[in-house]
Design a protein around this motif. Sequence first.
Motif, mmCIF file in Angstrom:
data_model
loop_
_atom_site.group_PDB
_atom_site.id
_atom_site.type_symbol
_atom_site.label_atom_id
_atom_site.label_comp_id
_atom_site.label_asym_id
_atom_site.label_seq_id
_atom_site.Cartn_x
_atom_site.Cartn_y
_atom_site.Cartn_z
ATOM 1 N N MET A 153 0.849 -1.192 0.000
ATOM 2 C CA MET A 153 0.000 0.000 0.000
ATOM 3 C C MET A 153 0.890 1.250 0.000
ATOM 4 O O MET A 153 1.823 1.323 0.796
ATOM 5 C CB MET A 153 -0.849 -0.027 1.278
ATOM 6 C CG MET A 153 -2.088 0.812 1.213
ATOM 7 S SD MET A 153 -2.977 0.719 2.785
ATOM 8 C CE MET A 153 -4.123 -0.604 2.495
ATOM 9 N N ALA A 206 -4.714 0.469 7.252
ATOM 10 C CA ALA A 206 -3.351 0.427 6.701
ATOM 11 C C ALA A 206 -2.413 -0.427 7.542
ATOM 12 O O ALA A 206 -1.512 -1.071 7.004
ATOM 13 C CB ALA A 206 -2.789 1.845 6.599
ATOM 14 N N SER A 237 -9.621 -2.489 5.093
ATOM 15 C CA SER A 237 -8.359 -3.224 5.232
ATOM 16 C C SER A 237 -8.169 -4.223 4.094
ATOM 17 O O SER A 237 -7.058 -4.706 3.868
ATOM 18 C CB SER A 237 -8.279 -3.935 6.586
ATOM 19 O OG SER A 237 -9.273 -4.934 6.669
ATOM 20 N N GLN A 268 -5.252 -3.992 1.643
ATOM 21 C CA GLN A 268 -3.908 -4.566 1.839
ATOM 22 C C GLN A 268 -3.666 -5.727 0.877
ATOM 23 O O GLN A 268 -2.525 -6.112 0.645
ATOM 24 C CB GLN A 268 -3.738 -5.040 3.293
ATOM 25 C CG GLN A 268 -3.707 -3.899 4.301
ATOM 26 C CD GLN A 268 -3.551 -4.404 5.719
ATOM 27 O OE1 GLN A 268 -2.868 -5.401 5.960
ATOM 28 N NE2 GLN A 268 -4.179 -3.728 6.668
#
Length: 261
Positions: free
Chosen positions: A1, A209, A220, A223
């Motif tokens: 990310m 993150a 999430s 990710q």
Amino acid sequence: MEIIICPDEAQVGVYAAAKIAKIAAGVGPKVVLGVATGSSPLTTYIELAKLEKAGKLDLSGASAFALDEYVGLPYTHPESYHDVIRRTVTEPLGIDPAKVSVPDGANPETAGEAYEAAIKQAGGVDVQILGIGANGHVGFNEPGSSLASRTRIKTLTAKTREDNARFFDSLDQVPTHCITQGLGTILDARHVVLVANGAGKADAIAAIAEGPVSSMWPGSVLQLHQYATLVIDEAAAAKLTHQDYYRQIFSTLPAWQRLDV
Ligand code: GLP
């Protein structure tokens, strides 16, 4: 990310637009945009319009897919996402309205499958613009959403309805259900650019993150995406443990990875 921390909301718009323009340039004028409602991406849309005007972005053949729509709100209602997208995206960016799709909140039972088919028919989304809810929702994928979900009907949480009540005369008027692209649908976009501003988003940003991948914090799921970029202001970044590292990465990017701002 990839995480880009900007001094303020205005700069979030500048950097997010630069990122999107760079991706769009790689695709060409027939770029397929994924567009989001909410206040977070508004500065991004304003900056994209400026880039177009300056001849740095060509959306002449672009098409767009919105993330979500309320169930049961007439499309003429100013808070229906059909109307919000027209006002904030389609008109300012001069995209052909015939090439802009929003899930059909009037036909929730069949809308999901039809929307998935339409995205597929368009060749998929090249760059998905996302905001995030304070509870970590993206689109309207509330906590508990399957990480593999596709476009479908969802029940809005009490928190989301309260957060969105500011756009309506009263809480009672906020719809209870929506149609939203699923987390699996969003993951299929070739790039994702998520924007967030303000202290109210700091917990969500830290969780998506740096926390575990979990349906309790739906964002999430990014990710798992190969090309996800978060463009956030200082307040939204405040609870990130590795902020210094993200700043270091950004300030030492090789020339070919830098943004033209
Ligand atoms: C709504 C939208 C989301 C958006 C969220 C945050 O719930 N469905 O796509 O990200 O609001 O809104 P804001 O950017 O106004 O905080």
